[in-house]
Design a protein around this motif. Structure first.
Motif, PDB file in Angstrom:
ATOM      1  N   ARG A  75       0.825  -1.213   0.000  1.00  0.00           N
ATOM      2  CA  ARG A  75       0.000   0.000   0.000  1.00  0.00           C
ATOM      3  C   ARG A  75       0.851   1.252   0.000  1.00  0.00           C
ATOM      4  O   ARG A  75       0.498   2.251  -0.636  1.00  0.00           O
ATOM      5  N   ALA A  78       1.982   1.566  -3.541  1.00  0.00           N
ATOM      6  CA  ALA A  78       0.842   1.960  -4.380  1.00  0.00           C
ATOM      7  C   ALA A  78       0.530   3.440  -4.216  1.00  0.00           C
ATOM      8  O   ALA A  78       0.266   4.148  -5.202  1.00  0.00           O
ATOM      9  N   LEU A  97       2.329  -2.820 -13.136  1.00  0.00           N
ATOM     10  CA  LEU A  97       3.120  -3.180 -11.960  1.00  0.00           C
ATOM     11  C   LEU A  97       4.258  -4.086 -12.413  1.00  0.00           C
ATOM     12  O   LEU A  97       4.023  -5.173 -12.946  1.00  0.00           O
ATOM     13  N   TRP A 118      -1.357  -4.189  -3.890  1.00  0.00           N
ATOM     14  CA  TRP A 118      -0.953  -3.080  -4.760  1.00  0.00           C
ATOM     15  C   TRP A 118      -1.969  -2.891  -5.879  1.00  0.00           C
ATOM     16  O   TRP A 118      -2.441  -1.778  -6.136  1.00  0.00           O
ATOM     17  N   VAL A 122      -4.418   0.489  -6.397  1.00  0.00           N
ATOM     18  CA  VAL A 122      -4.281   1.311  -7.605  1.00  0.00           C
ATOM     19  C   VAL A 122      -5.569   1.294  -8.422  1.00  0.00           C
ATOM     20  O   VAL A 122      -6.024   2.330  -8.923  1.00  0.00           O
TER      21      VAL A 122
END
Length: 213
Positions: A75, A78, A97, A118, A122
């Motif tokens: 996180r 992200a 990613l 992640w 996002v």
């Protein structure tokens, strides 16, 4: 500096630009370049001016020995990427990613938790499903899971200087790749030195943000 005007005179149709790397001081490769990429905004803007379709990517430096610790780290990374990329605009490509080694003290369960956290953050904030960049050896650290393929995440696979790429997760759950990064030593007018070059499986549709084809 990239001479995007010269790049725009070539047959290059799309480009991914690095928006961020890791977060804080956790980058295990070139640590002095950790954080927001200062060149991203300029590269994004100038590439679009030349009619090149652009996407932002985040180079992950995943860590966390437990799923809970992994989610916290994911996180943080992200949030950094979201800050750097800003928002997904008309005709942008899906954010990407970059999942590749090294992974710091992770087992397959914690790495899978990291990736999921992640992607989820996002997608929630930028309102578009990202894609996953990886290679077969790095993806094996997840247990070679096909769960992300089954969830609809498109694959950008790296496998250099071979006739066809080695695709992880049982040919990405039978879906294969959307982008193949086939060399790291390409040449493009307007860019000094080696360039990572890519080809599309079926066109830009699968990697385009909704409404941006």
């Amino acid at each position: 500096l990239i001479g995007w005007k010269q790049v725009g005179e070539t047959k290059i149709r799309f480009a991914y630009a690095q928006a961020s790397r890791g977060s804080g001081d956790d980058c295990l490769v070139v640590p002095e370049e950790c954080g927001v990429d200062a060149t991203y905004d300029r590269n994004y803007r100038n590439a679009k001016l030349e009619g090149i379709r652009v996407g932002a990517y985040h180079r992950a430096f995943a860590s966390g020995s437990t799923p809970e610790a992994a989610r916290l780290d994911a996180r943080a990374e992200a949030n950094l990427f979201i800050e750097a990329a800003g928002k997904v605009r008309n005709r942008d490509l899906r954010p990407a990613l970059d999942v590749e080694t090294p992974f710091d003290g992770m087992n397959p369960a914690s790495l899978r938790a990291w990736i999921k956290a992640w992607l989820s953050r996002v997608e929630k904030k930028l309102r578009v499903q990202p894609i996953i960049y990886t290679n077969s050896s790095s993806w094996s650290a997840t247990g070679d899971t096909a769960s992300f393929a089954d969830a609809g995440y498109a694959l950008w696979v790296a496998n250099f200087d071979v006739p066809k790429p080695l695709v992880p997760a049982s040919n990405w759950g039978g879906r294969s790749w959307a982008i193949w990064q086939y060399t790291s030593t390409g040449r493009v007018r307007g860019i000094d030195g080696d360039v990572d070059k890519n080809r599309l499986a079926t066109g830009l549709g699968p990697i385009s943000a909704a409404g941006s084809r």
